[in-house]
Write an enzyme that holds these catalytic residues in place. Sequence first.
Site, short mmCIF file in Angstrom:
data_model
loop_
_atom_site.label_atom_id
_atom_site.label_comp_id
_atom_site.label_asym_id
_atom_site.label_seq_id
_atom_site.Cartn_x
_atom_site.Cartn_y
_atom_site.Cartn_z
N ASP B 53 0.81 -1.23 0.14
CA ASP B 53 0.17 -0.03 -0.07
C ASP B 53 0.78 1.40 0.09
O ASP B 53 1.82 1.31 0.21
CB ASP B 53 -0.79 0.01 1.30
CG ASP B 53 -2.07 -1.03 1.20
OD1 ASP B 53 -2.62 -1.20 0.08
OD2 ASP B 53 -2.44 -1.50 2.26
N TYR B 111 6.80 -9.77 7.45
CA TYR B 111 6.30 -8.39 7.41
C TYR B 111 6.96 -7.80 8.75
O TYR B 111 6.86 -8.76 9.86
CB TYR B 111 5.07 -8.12 7.58
CG TYR B 111 4.46 -8.00 5.89
CD1 TYR B 111 4.57 -6.88 5.10
CD2 TYR B 111 3.73 -9.01 5.52
CE1 TYR B 111 4.00 -6.77 3.65
CE2 TYR B 111 3.37 -9.02 4.10
CZ TYR B 111 3.21 -8.04 3.62
OH TYR B 111 2.77 -7.78 2.09
#
Lengths: 246, 246
Positions: B53, B111
């Site tokens: 994003d 992540y």
Amino acid sequence: MKNIKLTIEYDGRRYLGWQRLGNSEKTIQGKIETVLAQMTGEEIEIIGSGRTDAGTHARGQIANFKTESNLTSGEILSFLNRYLPNDIVIKDVEEVGERFHARYNAKGKQYSYYVWNDVIPTAFYRHHSFNVPQELDLLKMEKAIEKLLGTHDFIGFSALKKTKKSTVRTIKEIRLEKEGSMLHFTFIGDGFLHKMIRILTGTLLEIGMGKLEVDVIDEVLANKIRQGAGETVPASGLFLDQVFYS
Amino acid sequence: MKNIKLTIEYDGRRYLGWQRLGNSEKTIQGKIETVLAQMTGEEIEIIGSGRTDAGTHARGQIANFKTESNLTSGEILSFLNRYLPNDIVIKDVEEVGERFHARYNAKGKQYSYYVWNDVIPTAFYRHHSFNVPQELDLLKMEKAIEKLLGTHDFIGFSALKKTKKSTVRTIKEIRLEKEGSMLHFTFIGDGFLHKMIRILTGTLLEIGMGKLEVDVIDEVLANKIRQGAGETVPASGLFLDQVFYS
């Protein structure tokens, strides 16, 4: 009249350095003084432990100022961090004795310099390090470091012209640590001349690359000629870590 | 026809995310494709392991592309790092088998999410973390983490509406480490839904603050209602660390 001591962290990238220059908005001192004036209604001058150059960062710059304000240390801390730009952060506010002077009382300083030593650059540390792609001989650099320790006239490793003030300084420690691609220099001493850390680091790097010999340290300390030393490395890698007081 | 695999690091702050959007210059994919087109004279489309994003960073995004070019991997690496903006860095270039597909072959991802957990903000990590001033109950957060591990339908912890595609994922590991004021979350799993890491982190933080109970995890996994989970934390703290292939 209160005397207030500030501990200040800043990302120097957007600034012309610590010292206020006329009415420029682009200095750390100027930014803090503007907010303090709004907070107190007084015209306030802050005294830093020393200047830092354009682009240099700080984790623990120290400054002090006098004020008639009745605000507590906690209130001053909150106000400053609310109204300062977010690349300048006040880490601590403390009321100190009236004789405390951030510059005159400073007994020593610690600086860090970061070198990203890799042919592949870094997306994250590019504004907080200097990229050196060449391989470095760390053993040679350690030998050069030993020669720098102690008390010497460092004028040849500074951007100063001849001056009546003493250019003799004592370096207590230089550490060289490697973590992954990042090479971290730590310098501790009683004080450093203008651009001295950046010229010392540049000289050590050129010794590591084989462009200069280890003996260049003795030569420049003896003949005091700036041209014998290495290049001045960029301010982006330089951090004022700590100021020492007795 | 060669198939080339790229390992990519980027500071996502200035970008609208990974995926090319029309002719916008503000995506990572768009930037890399533009330089590859200059390099090869071909119109090149790169396939990423997945989207990131707007504002999300990456240490090890993986992508591949097909080309007729005869350039070596080293030449491609040098060309890309010379002409890409310096907040996008190619860490590695490798020629792979023609069947390698960065998205279809991805077996899992890692992540990181960084929280600056201090009432005093940070000048240096402000674009690479999320500042939470409240005290956090790490023990409660660890209990919540245990409930998240394993295979579940995570749709309630995602920004997805009802979908025909499976929203069942397996989380293999969530680590929570503290170093100074920085809290570092690591998430490892076979895949993550849209905004899942940011909503999971937001939920864990609200549990740590006492705004949500540990049991909210079981509830949202069972009732699949997004509103029961915590807020979506900002992209600034999120890093795609690694993509796993078999």
